[in-house]
Write an enzyme that holds these catalytic residues in place. Sequence first.
Site, short mmCIF file in Angstrom:
data_model
loop_
_atom_site.label_atom_id
_atom_site.label_comp_id
_atom_site.label_asym_id
_atom_site.label_seq_id
_atom_site.Cartn_x
_atom_site.Cartn_y
_atom_site.Cartn_z
N ASP A 141 27.13 -47.18 -128.87
CA ASP A 141 26.57 -47.46 -130.22
C ASP A 141 26.72 -46.33 -131.24
O ASP A 141 25.79 -46.08 -132.04
CB ASP A 141 25.08 -47.84 -130.10
CG ASP A 141 24.86 -49.06 -129.22
OD1 ASP A 141 25.84 -49.66 -128.77
OD2 ASP A 141 23.68 -49.41 -128.99
N LYS A 182 27.10 -55.97 -128.02
CA LYS A 182 25.92 -56.27 -127.20
C LYS A 182 24.73 -56.63 -128.09
O LYS A 182 24.50 -55.99 -129.11
CB LYS A 182 25.60 -55.07 -126.29
CG LYS A 182 25.21 -53.80 -127.02
CD LYS A 182 25.11 -52.65 -126.04
CE LYS A 182 24.62 -51.37 -126.63
NZ LYS A 182 23.27 -51.35 -127.16
N CYS A 217 19.14 -46.94 -126.14
CA CYS A 217 20.30 -47.65 -125.59
C CYS A 217 21.01 -46.89 -124.48
O CYS A 217 21.55 -47.50 -123.55
CB CYS A 217 21.25 -48.03 -126.72
SG CYS A 217 20.52 -49.31 -127.78
#
Length: 232
Positions: free
Chosen positions: A26, A131, A164
Amino acid sequence: MVRATIKAEPHPLAIDLDRAALIIIDMQRDFLEPGGFGAALGNDVTLLAAAIGPCKAVLDAARARGMLVIHTREGHRPDLSDAPPLKVERGDPAMRIGARGPMGRILIRGEAGHDIIAALYPIDGEPVIDKPGKGAFYQTDLELMLRNRGIETLFVCGVTTEICVNTTVREANDRGFRCIVLSDCCASYFPQFHEIGLAMIKAQGGILGWVSDAASAAAAIYTATAKSGRAA
Ligand code: TIU
């Protein structure tokens, strides 16, 4: 098989570099640049910038070796059909997931803010996993990709350490993948959560994985490559 010993905590570990992949979690404009999701949540996004240089150093080493590199992006479909209402409804309505910001709709696939930052932009052959959740295994084909390539070990980089990155490490650990989290390649909006997030991983003899850093990982990858040539 190409053995490499990685300097790590709670102890150094020997891995087969031919069965290792780099996963970068990310590193998106929505988290690292002003006007995105991270800022909408009230965070100081400049705190994440420290991870960019170390991530690039490991990315360069992995690319030079021909190692599998996987990028992930957190985000949702434009119609929000894959976004749990409880996730969308949090925060100021003007700055929620799907709201329009300076980099397009916040945390929506295809918008400028959802894309990966320029410094770490994927190149051809590097899969990008979109995701909907915090963990990279949840509702994605990441596990299938790793099993197809015979991957055993993941070098883990990205943001944020306690959200995450930590969720993905926990998912990977339960699936039998060895995780080496690179401390300076990760960052949090809360420096204390970064430290605790790493401590939780390596405690209890490495209950969730190992913690190393960019220089140690890159050195091991370059050394093995110099001895054995490219894996790819
Ligand atoms: N990628 C990721 O960590 N998503 C988050 O929402 N993190 C926060 O710290 N908010």
